[in-house]
Design a protein around this motif. Sequence first.
Motif, short mmCIF file in Angstrom:
data_model
loop_
_atom_site.label_atom_id
_atom_site.label_comp_id
_atom_site.label_asym_id
_atom_site.label_seq_id
_atom_site.Cartn_x
_atom_site.Cartn_y
_atom_site.Cartn_z
N SER A 147 0.98 -2.12 6.47
CA SER A 147 1.36 -0.92 5.69
C SER A 147 2.01 0.15 6.56
O SER A 147 2.73 1.01 6.04
CB SER A 147 0.12 -0.32 5.02
OG SER A 147 -0.80 0.14 6.01
N THR A 156 1.76 2.60 -3.71
CA THR A 156 0.83 2.78 -4.84
C THR A 156 0.96 4.19 -5.42
O THR A 156 0.56 4.42 -6.57
CB THR A 156 -0.64 2.57 -4.42
OG1 THR A 156 -0.96 3.52 -3.41
CG2 THR A 156 -0.88 1.16 -3.92
N PHE A 202 -5.28 5.44 3.20
CA PHE A 202 -5.97 4.51 2.30
C PHE A 202 -7.41 4.33 2.79
O PHE A 202 -7.73 4.67 3.93
CB PHE A 202 -5.22 3.15 2.23
CG PHE A 202 -5.32 2.32 3.49
CD1 PHE A 202 -6.30 1.33 3.61
CD2 PHE A 202 -4.46 2.53 4.56
CE1 PHE A 202 -6.40 0.57 4.77
CE2 PHE A 202 -4.55 1.78 5.72
CZ PHE A 202 -5.52 0.80 5.83
N VAL A 253 -9.12 -0.24 -0.55
CA VAL A 253 -9.12 -1.70 -0.54
C VAL A 253 -10.56 -2.16 -0.31
O VAL A 253 -11.19 -1.81 0.70
CB VAL A 253 -8.20 -2.26 0.57
CG1 VAL A 253 -8.14 -3.78 0.49
CG2 VAL A 253 -6.80 -1.66 0.46
N LEU A 261 0.80 -1.24 0.00
CA LEU A 261 0.00 0.00 0.00
C LEU A 261 0.83 1.29 0.00
O LEU A 261 0.47 2.25 -0.69
CB LEU A 261 -0.97 0.02 1.20
CG LEU A 261 -2.36 -0.57 1.00
CD1 LEU A 261 -3.16 -0.48 2.29
CD2 LEU A 261 -3.12 0.14 -0.12
N THR A 310 -5.34 4.71 -2.10
CA THR A 310 -5.91 3.48 -2.67
C THR A 310 -7.03 2.99 -1.76
O THR A 310 -6.90 3.03 -0.53
CB THR A 310 -4.81 2.40 -2.76
OG1 THR A 310 -3.73 2.93 -3.53
CG2 THR A 310 -5.33 1.13 -3.43
N LEU A 331 -4.36 -4.66 7.47
CA LEU A 331 -3.88 -3.70 6.45
C LEU A 331 -3.04 -2.61 7.11
O LEU A 331 -1.99 -2.21 6.59
CB LEU A 331 -5.08 -3.06 5.73
CG LEU A 331 -5.87 -3.96 4.78
CD1 LEU A 331 -7.21 -3.32 4.40
CD2 LEU A 331 -5.06 -4.26 3.50
#
Length: 438
Positions: A142, A113, A150, A119, A110, A117, A138
């Motif tokens: 990350s 990117t 994110f 998810v 992540l 982003t 996550l």
Amino acid sequence: MQVVVVGLGYVGSVCSACLSNRGHSVVGVDTSGFKVECIQRGMSPIVEKDLGELIAAAREKGLLRATTDIASAMPGADLVLVCVGTPSAEDGSLDLDHVKRACAEVGKALPHTGKFTTVVMRSTMLPGSVLGELTPVLEAASGLKMGESFGVAYNPEFLREGTAVADFFGADYTIIGAGSERAGESLKAMYAGVGGELMVTSIPSAEMLKYVNNSFHALKVAFANEVGRICKREGIDSHEVMRLMVRDTKLNLSPYYLSPGFAFGGSCLPKDLRAIQSRSRQHGLDLPVIQNIVRSNEVHIEEAIHLIERFKHRRLGFLGLSFKAGTDDLRESPILRVIGTLVGKGYPVLLHDPNIDMERVLGANRRFVEDEVPYLTERLRADLDDVLANSDVLIVGNRAAQYRDIGPRLKVGQVLVDLVAAVDRTSVTHGEYHGLAW
Ligand SMILES: NC(=O)c1ccc[n+]([C@@H]2O[C@H](COP(=O)([O-])OP(=O)(O)OC[C@H]3O[C@@H](n4cnc5c(N)ncnc54)[C@H](O)[C@@H]3O)[C@@H](O)[C@H]2O)c1
């Protein structure tokens, strides 16, 4: 948009093919080298109508590729759709291991990117999974904070195998459970022009909806099959019966009867269910769905009694006695079961119903009252204010118009137990509001 699809099984390969054919740039990721190879060669990894053609077309346009290496797929991703399997564990519980592993991989990538982003979990998972179990994975992998760096969302998949492509392009609606406005907007942009009506809700509601839909579908199948079994024993054409049954779109196939409320009652449903139960037993037939409907209703009545007894207060005021507003028919009114139990336990009880006037209760209804609810006459009050002023817990048992506005009339310390979703909870400014199943 740039979309990464993790898991190229039934859901993931259909998503990848359909989204790339809508003009998005899609990278599919799977741990299976075979599935990746299929996509790279422009072939479908599964048997599914029209899918091979869509994959071949997208490959030709350069809008679809696949890889086993998630890190190489992630740069530039606007959205990551997680479509890996969520099988049953040995004990029937949901196994989230594959999704957790996939999220750990996604999380690691992540920070690279170069974008905000989102998810999106597409696999079927129980309420609480996305925010309680996967978002922490996550974040840990990350080192980023959800909502800031994110987004997360839950977008349940409703496709049916065999018609999956048609279901994607012809969906009635698409449910977007959004963790933030930004995540929701991103998914809406991805679905622009497909997916039917885009409906945004909370992540837990979207998670639950998937199970509610599938439970309902399964219930329909089981119910229709039970109807078939009893019709066959009776020498009746079951297909004819169900063809006619579904023609009623007012009560049968409609939202009617599908809003959580109180138990059913009255002079027809309980009696008729008992009769069909009894007939099926005469045939020696096991019809677990139909035979347990009355039992389910009983449990709902017991739940109401538990809820009322949770409060320490003793003085109870019941508003609405007939099984629905606008009738004085008290036969098999489920609220009377609640009242009878609590009167039996010694609670001081007052009663009100705009349609019940003991002077005018006649015939079968009168006999029923005398035999089953002998306490009614002495506890019934004609004046709603009298009940409001002399009760600690007020229980609304039907949707008579005058009960809808009692919210603001509650005093501090008074409790309102709404068994029929009649009162707007935000209107209860001083007392406490408790719904039966909401
Ligand atoms: N099949 C359906 O009709 C359908 C419909 C609606 C919802 N769902 C739900 O969608 C989810 C996926 O179902 P499916 O039928 O597509 O499953 P599937 O088993 O066909 O595909 C899952 C894919 O994920 C891959 N995978 C597993 N772990 C991975 C990882 N860490 N990284 C990358 N890939 C990985 C597997 O190799 C496999 O190809 C399930 O939760 C299912 O309940 C399925």
